[in-house]
Structure formats: C-alpha cells, structure tokens
Design a protein around this motif. Sequence first.
Motif, PDB file in Angstrom:
ATOM      1  N   GLY A   9      -8.811 -23.261  -4.372  1.00 38.03           N
ATOM      2  CA  GLY A   9      -9.151 -24.377  -5.026  1.00 38.03           C
ATOM      3  C   GLY A   9      -8.373 -24.775  -6.314  1.00 38.03           C
ATOM      4  O   GLY A   9      -8.321 -26.058  -6.285  1.00 38.03           O
ATOM      5  N   GLN A  13      -6.972 -28.338  -6.563  1.00 32.74           N
ATOM      6  CA  GLN A  13      -7.081 -29.255  -7.676  1.00 32.74           C
ATOM      7  C   GLN A  13      -5.929 -29.756  -8.511  1.00 32.74           C
ATOM      8  O   GLN A  13      -5.767 -30.929  -8.863  1.00 32.74           O
ATOM      9  CB  GLN A  13      -8.088 -28.470  -8.857  1.00 32.74           C
ATOM     10  CG  GLN A  13      -8.334 -29.361 -10.124  1.00 32.74           C
ATOM     11  CD  GLN A  13      -8.864 -28.478 -11.341  1.00 32.74           C
ATOM     12  OE1 GLN A  13      -8.587 -27.504 -11.368  1.00 32.74           O
ATOM     13  NE2 GLN A  13      -9.726 -29.061 -12.010  1.00 32.74           N
ATOM     14  N   TYR A 146     -15.326 -25.397  -3.067  1.00 33.24           N
ATOM     15  CA  TYR A 146     -14.425 -26.085  -4.106  1.00 33.24           C
ATOM     16  C   TYR A 146     -15.252 -26.329  -5.352  1.00 33.24           C
ATOM     17  O   TYR A 146     -16.224 -27.372  -5.052  1.00 33.24           O
ATOM     18  CB  TYR A 146     -13.717 -27.335  -3.408  1.00 33.24           C
ATOM     19  CG  TYR A 146     -12.719 -28.049  -4.419  1.00 33.24           C
ATOM     20  CD1 TYR A 146     -11.400 -27.794  -4.699  1.00 33.24           C
ATOM     21  CD2 TYR A 146     -13.417 -29.390  -4.908  1.00 33.24           C
ATOM     22  CE1 TYR A 146     -10.811 -28.503  -5.418  1.00 33.24           C
ATOM     23  CE2 TYR A 146     -12.824 -30.223  -5.646  1.00 33.24           C
ATOM     24  CZ  TYR A 146     -11.093 -29.869  -5.973  1.00 33.24           C
ATOM     25  OH  TYR A 146     -10.431 -30.699  -6.846  1.00 33.24           O
ATOM     26  N   LEU A 153     -12.613 -33.472  -3.766  1.00 35.88           N
ATOM     27  CA  LEU A 153     -12.022 -32.872  -2.651  1.00 35.88           C
ATOM     28  C   LEU A 153     -11.722 -34.112  -1.806  1.00 35.88           C
ATOM     29  O   LEU A 153     -12.795 -34.524  -0.964  1.00 35.88           O
ATOM     30  CB  LEU A 153     -12.637 -31.805  -1.998  1.00 35.88           C
ATOM     31  CG  LEU A 153     -11.834 -30.942  -1.289  1.00 35.88           C
ATOM     32  CD1 LEU A 153     -10.888 -30.067  -1.455  1.00 35.88           C
ATOM     33  CD2 LEU A 153     -12.815 -30.119  -0.262  1.00 35.88           C
ATOM     34  N   GLY A 161      -7.016 -27.213   2.956  1.00 32.05           N
ATOM     35  CA  GLY A 161      -7.785 -25.901   2.788  1.00 32.05           C
ATOM     36  C   GLY A 161      -8.292 -25.428   4.144  1.00 32.05           C
ATOM     37  O   GLY A 161      -8.018 -24.078   4.309  1.00 32.05           O
ATOM     38  N   ASP A 181     -17.316 -28.954  -0.930  1.00 36.52           N
ATOM     39  CA  ASP A 181     -17.167 -29.521  -2.469  1.00 36.52           C
ATOM     40  C   ASP A 181     -18.489 -29.347  -3.118  1.00 36.52           C
ATOM     41  O   ASP A 181     -19.346 -30.032  -2.741  1.00 36.52           O
ATOM     42  CB  ASP A 181     -16.589 -30.992  -2.390  1.00 36.52           C
ATOM     43  CG  ASP A 181     -16.327 -31.641  -3.538  1.00 36.52           C
ATOM     44  OD1 ASP A 181     -16.798 -30.939  -4.506  1.00 36.52           O
ATOM     45  OD2 ASP A 181     -15.790 -32.718  -3.609  1.00 36.52           O
TER      46      ASP A 181
END
Length: 223
Positions: A9, A13, A146, A153, A161, A181
């Motif tokens: 995550g 990001q 996430y 996301l 992912g 998310d």
Amino acid sequence: MSLEVVGLGKLLQTAYADKALQKRILRIDLNSERKKAAGHKGGSGPDFYMPFWADAKQHVMGNLDLNAATAERIAANPRRTRLYNLLKQNFLMWWEQKRRLRNEPFSIIQENLKARFEVPGRGTLKVENTLAITIGEDGHRIFYPYFCEEPALSGEAARLGLWVMSQSIKRYDLQDMRMLDVIRGKSFSTIDTPLLGNEETLLNQKYGEVIDAWKALRPDYDF
C-alpha cells in the motif's frame, strides 16, 4: 532505506501520488531513517489505521460493533475523529452492500495470510493485514486494504496490487483477490479491472521511479 522492504500500500501511494505529496512521503521516510541512524528509537509512532482494521475484522466476525468500537477509538484520540468516521462509514457501507449482493453465508479464514514479493533490483513488497473470508461452500475472497486518503486507489494502481497479490499469495486464485480502498469503500477485482499483461514491467518502472526520487532527496539528510 525503508523502501527496500515496503508495504504494498505504501509503495502504491508513493508511486501514484502527485509530486508534492510524493516528496512529503519520502521526506518523512528519510527523516525516520536519519533518526534511526542516529540511534533514536520509536520511529514515527503507531499506525492508527491498524487498530481500526483490527476492529473492522472483529466486526466482520461478529465479535464487536464497529460503530461502538470507533467511538472508543475517537474518545482516545479525538484528533483522528474525521478519519476514523470516514473509515467506519465507508467500510460499513461497502461491507453491508457486499453482504446483500451475495446473500450467502460466510466465515473468516483464520489463517494469517501474509506474503512477500521480491522485485528484482528494486526491493521487497510486504502483502500483509489481509481480510480473508470463505463465501458459501467453496468461494474465497482475499482483500488487501489500502488506507491512504490521498491519492485514491486508481484502476492502474489496483491492477498492480492484484498482480502482486496473485504472485505472492499462491494458495488462492487471482479471481479471489481484491484490492480494497477502505477509506472510500471501494473494492477492485479482475472483473472490473482486468490485468493487461504489462503489470510486471509497470511495477518495476513505478518502483524504480520512487527509488530515484528518494535518492534525489537523500543528499539533504546527513546520514
């Protein structure tokens, strides 16, 4: 360098943040590394998302009420009121919607599913804190959370992912994998976000760009 072993995550990001946010994230990382090099302990403090996520899992299991648990978390840390409420409201909205759509019995997979995925020449991604459930008699869903408020996301980030999950959690099929998310109550699967076949190349590129940005900032820190 913490980016040598980094949560999936956090990498997503950092890779998909705009330049200003990416710089802030990397400066926090560098400052933490400098403190460690100087012998300071304690890091940057506890991750407040993890207590919420533990409560969310217990809610799914039927062991507590997330509304009540979140109220207790806010009482203990009022500065997190907005984010805790946002997480709670959207997680509950998402979870109840999924339950209504499936209308099938489910159970929690008690096994602590976590894995690591090595990106050659870059580093290692940690795939941890998953929510794993069995639906009906033989269906499975493995959700990777996430938590980041910014950036949201994106479909491309979710695709990376999902690919990393499929490469690292071998006991379950790609069709069982979901990126969630949490703060927006939105999940991604290969049904709505199909893999395109370029995920390995794209991941390597994005990871490399993050490392390059980290290295560009590093001379500002004397360790």
